[in-house]
Design a protein around this motif. Structure first.
Motif, short mmCIF file in Angstrom:
data_model
loop_
_atom_site.label_atom_id
_atom_site.label_comp_id
_atom_site.label_asym_id
_atom_site.label_seq_id
_atom_site.Cartn_x
_atom_site.Cartn_y
_atom_site.Cartn_z
N ARG A 72 -3.41 14.50 -2.10
CA ARG A 72 -4.64 13.74 -1.90
C ARG A 72 -5.38 13.49 -3.20
NH1 ARG A 72 -4.88 16.58 3.26
NH2 ARG A 72 -5.94 18.36 2.30
N GLY A 121 0.46 7.18 -6.61
CA GLY A 121 -0.44 8.22 -6.12
C GLY A 121 -1.84 7.75 -5.77
N TYR A 122 -2.03 6.44 -5.57
CA TYR A 122 -3.36 5.91 -5.24
C TYR A 122 -3.40 5.46 -3.79
CZ TYR A 122 -3.71 5.85 -10.32
OH TYR A 122 -3.71 6.21 -11.65
N ASP A 123 -4.53 5.66 -3.14
CA ASP A 123 -4.68 5.34 -1.72
C ASP A 123 -5.16 3.91 -1.48
OD1 ASP A 123 -3.95 7.92 -0.70
OD2 ASP A 123 -5.88 8.66 -1.42
N SER A 181 -6.08 11.72 -6.56
CA SER A 181 -5.77 10.39 -7.07
C SER A 181 -4.85 10.48 -8.28
CB SER A 181 -7.06 9.66 -7.46
OG SER A 181 -6.78 8.37 -7.94
N LYS A 239 0.92 4.24 -3.05
CA LYS A 239 0.80 5.68 -2.88
C LYS A 239 2.07 6.40 -3.34
CE LYS A 239 -1.13 9.52 -1.69
NZ LYS A 239 -2.20 10.07 -2.56
N LYS A 240 3.20 5.88 -2.95
CA LYS A 240 4.47 6.53 -3.25
C LYS A 240 4.73 6.64 -4.74
CE LYS A 240 9.48 6.06 -2.61
NZ LYS A 240 10.56 5.28 -1.95
N LEU A 287 0.83 -1.21 0.00
CA LEU A 287 0.00 0.00 0.00
C LEU A 287 0.86 1.26 0.00
CD1 LEU A 287 -2.92 -0.98 2.40
CD2 LEU A 287 -3.17 -0.07 0.07
N ASP A 288 1.95 1.22 0.76
CA ASP A 288 2.88 2.36 0.76
C ASP A 288 3.45 2.59 -0.64
OD1 ASP A 288 2.46 2.73 3.45
OD2 ASP A 288 4.31 1.73 4.09
N GLY A 326 1.58 10.89 -6.98
CA GLY A 326 2.49 10.24 -6.06
C GLY A 326 3.59 11.18 -5.61
N GLU A 327 4.51 10.68 -4.78
CA GLU A 327 5.55 11.53 -4.21
C GLU A 327 6.43 12.17 -5.28
OE1 GLU A 327 7.90 9.49 -1.35
OE2 GLU A 327 6.22 9.05 -0.02
#
Length: 712
Positions: A578, A16-18, A580, A12-13, A8-9, A583-584
């Motif tokens: 936040r 860019g999805y939660d 969608s 997102k990283k 999951l990390d 990402g970082e």
């Protein structure tokens, strides 16, 4: 210890999805558990995430088998843009570059390595494959391994050695289009060990489906495109000449269009594809090979000028629209002459499994002539049940009149059951109508209970109802068993549990044709709405940044991400992350540009005009704060602050640039410009300087050059 938190990390990283989409987490867990898997997901459904996330989390390198050079290049560029370590090995690389990639693979310095099936099975690659730290094999476009599939490639069949040569490494086979027979064959051909089978929903609710009669196609296409300005789209044509003629006619009508087919030189094909990828060309008229090798996410529509040869091909080709999940349109033109022409082509060129290919063409014809929800028909073809109409196809928007067809369905299903599921459609109709044909009596079908149970319904009407039962999944065709009709779980509910079956009455066919004309007339009078002004500004900014960096626009952000930005209007890094798809790394590289564009668009009413956000940065800089301190106090990333300072310097503000970038680095950038073409792209400069000067310093050095030249 579970690895899903790390997965999951990484989601997102890097992306860019939660949260994962349906089935993605389960598939990824199967890979973590070292299980083989067969994955069916529609185009745009997130197949790549299923192997990319394990590749980014697990130690070692995932080897991804991909059939096309352009597809490898596209996916590797996207992964690198997200901050992953990815590379490919194919014939496009020179000897030195190939050796460098192989060294990285051997040393475990890659997260993902893309290879062709030919490379994978080659004797020269085997020693390296045995010694490198491989954590996963992913076979993309896995339907190519099956002769039952719509795109069979013999070289894929040589990969079955993987299961025996690498006993403890999981194999995941992925495809967007595979019917029941093809799925079974993929498992067999790859020798997968007790694989978990994951079949995601084939539903693409963001795609509207429409079929129109094939008269005056060019005029209809010109009107269709006219209602969708600045929206990229593909028109598939049957012949090379057809692509050229249609593109010429569109250009004469003021629509910039290119053509693409195998008869063009490689340079011409590459030029058309690159122009389309980079949004410099909005319309491409192409044969069906086009689009297979690109992950362009912002294709907003697909038109089929001619009928495809099977539903798998049709589904794959319309799937190239709306990969970002935003609304997209599909249009299929249909005429009986298309069917006849395709039959002739198949008979001339495809002696192998000709009867199956003709049967699949007939299913495609049935889809085009259908009088019920088209999405339900597509889902049924891929063995997915759907009891609700979609509301987003031409039939649902203009529904025909239905009747309670439960008794009709029960008679037909009972006949198939009593004939032991060993008869084709025509024979079933003959039995229902009590035919005296010799073939019926030879089989003894005159003795079954349902013989003659439907003699009051004419032959063509029975055919009409049986095709609806087929399209809705109440029966299926066993192509491998002489095209016999078979029952499904849905048909058993009708026979034994009293499930109701609405059917479109036969008399509505002519009425529907009249309604289609009325609907086309109404559509002509009401142009499609356009997206808002902010979305268009963000789209133009995306294109500008893409040109500067030498990457396709959709690799920066896809259309759906831009739509969300335009809706929620993020004005800080915390707001932007936040969104969608942010990402970082993309926040660091591009976030400030889009935040500033949103603030500028909102103006004084936002309470944070563009001038004020730059001024706040400048005021802090003048007070002696470092870039890191400014970023921390403003809750922005350092890339945003460097961007502000570069713009402020260009505009003549008193900033000591050489506190931020050395004179030697400025000179390096200046020297590189002698060897590069305008407009200068940050990526080209970065690569020319062997990645020795970071992007933010290149941006500062360019600001120095612009101010020095007097062109802020």
């Amino acid at each position: 210890m579970t690895q899903m938190p790390a997965a999951l990390d990484a989601l997102k990283k890097y992306f860019g999805y939660d949260a994962f989409r349906p089935l993605q987490a389960e598939i990824i867990q199967a890979v973590f558990d070292k299980k083989d898997a067969l994955v069916l997901m529609p185009t745009g459904g997130g197949k790549s995430i299923c192997y990319q996330i394990p590749a980014l989390v697990l130690p070692g390198t995932a080897v991804v088998v991909s059939p096309l050079i352009s597809l490898m290049k596209d996916q590797v560029e996207a992964l690198r843009a997200a901050g992953a370590r990815a590379a490919f090995l194919n014939s496009s690389l020179g000897e030195a570059d190939q050796r460098a990639v192989e060294d990285d693979f051997f040393n475990g310095a890659l997260d993902l390595l893309y290879v062709s099936p030919e490379k994978l099975v080659s004797q020269t690659f085997q020693p390296l494959l045995q010694k490198a730290p491989v954590n996963l094999f992913a076979i993309d476009e896995a339907h190519c391994i099956s002769s039952w599939g719509h795109d069979f490639r013999p070289e894929y069949t040589r990969m079955k050695f993987l299961r025996t040569a690498f006993k403890n490494i999981p194999i995941i086979a992925l495809t967007a289009t595979a019917d029941r027979l093809t799925r079974k064959d993929i498992v067999s051909q790859l020798n997968l060990a007790a694989p978990e089978i994951f079949i995601a929903s084939f539903d693409r609710p963001n795609l509207s489906l429409e079929v129109r009669p094939g008269q005056k196609r060019r005029e209809q296409i010109i009107r269709f495109i006219g209602k969708r300005p600045n929206q990229p789209g593909i028109i598939y044509c049957m012949s090379r000449k057809g692509t050229e003629t249609l593109a010429e006619k569109l250009n004469e009508a003021g629509i910039q269009a290119g053509h693409y087919h195998a008869g063009l030189s490689p340079e011409e094909r590459d030029r058309v594809q690159e122009d389309f990828i980079n949004d410099n060309l909005m319309v491409v008229c192409a044969t069906v090979a086009f689009g297979m090798g690109i992950d362009k996410s912002n294709v907003r529509w697909v038109i089929h000028y001619n009928l495809p040869k099977n539903i798998e091909s049709y589904y794959q080709e319309i799937g190239r629209a709306g990969r970002d999940g935003a609304q997209a349109d599909t249009l299929l033109f249909y005429s009986y002459s298309d069917v006849s022409l395709m039959e002739d082509i198949l008979r001339q060129n495809d002696s192998d499994q000709l009867d199956i290919k003709l049967a699949k063409l007939d299913r495609m014809r049935q889809f085009a002539e259908a009088v019920g929800c088209r999405r339900r028909i597509l889902l049924s073809y891929f063995s997915e049940e759907s009891t609700e109409d979609c509301g987003n196809c031409d039939i649902c928007r203009n529904p025909p009149q239905t009747i309670d067809g439960t008794e009709i369905a029960q008679k037909a299903l009972s006949a198939i059951y009593r004939m032991r599921q060993k008869a084709g459609l025509n024979m079933v109709i003959d039995v229902l109508r009590g035919s005296g044909k010799k073939e019926v009596f030879e089989k003894g079908y005159q003795h079954i209970k349902t013989y003659g149970a439907g003699r009051d319904i004419p032959y063509l009407e029975w055919q009409h109802y049986l095709l609806q039962l087929l399209n809705y999944g109440f029966i299926e065709i066993a192509h491998e068993e002489h095209h016999n009709l078979r029952l499904t779980p849905a048909s058993k509910r009708v026979l034994f549990e009293g499930e109701q079956v609405p059917l479109v009455r036969f008399a509505t066919l002519k009425e529907r044709q009249a309604a289609e004309k009325a609907a086309a007339k109404a559509a002509k009078a009401s142009p499609q709405g356009v997206r808002d002004e902010l979305f268009e500004k963000l789209r133009q900014l995306r294109k500008q940044l893409a040109q500067e960096r030498g990457v396709p626009p959709y690799l920066i952000f896809n259309d759906k991400t831009l739509e969300e930005m335009a809706a929620v209007k993020p004005m800080t890094d915390a707001d932007m992350v936040r969104v969608s798809g942010v990402g970082e790394r993309k926040l660091y590289l591009y976030g400030s540009y889009f935040i500033d564009a949103i603030i500028e668009h909102l103006g004084p009413s936002s309470g944070r005009g563009q001038a004020s956000t730059y001024q706040v940065t400048f005021d802090m800089y003048q007070r002696g704060l470092s870039v890191g301190e400014i970023a921390a106090k403003r809750k922005l990333n350092e890339g945003t602050i460097f961007s502000h300072l570069a713009v402020l310097f260009e505009k003549g503000q008193d900033i000591n640039l050489f506190d931020l970038v050395s004179a030697a680095e400025v000179e390096q950038v200046a020297q590189s410009l002698r060897y590069l073409q305008e407009p200068y792209k940050l990526k080209d400069i970065f690569e020319y300087l062997n990645e020795a000067v970071p992007y933010h310093k290149i941006r500062l050095a360019l600001a120095y050059q612009k101010r020095k030249a007097g062109t802020p």
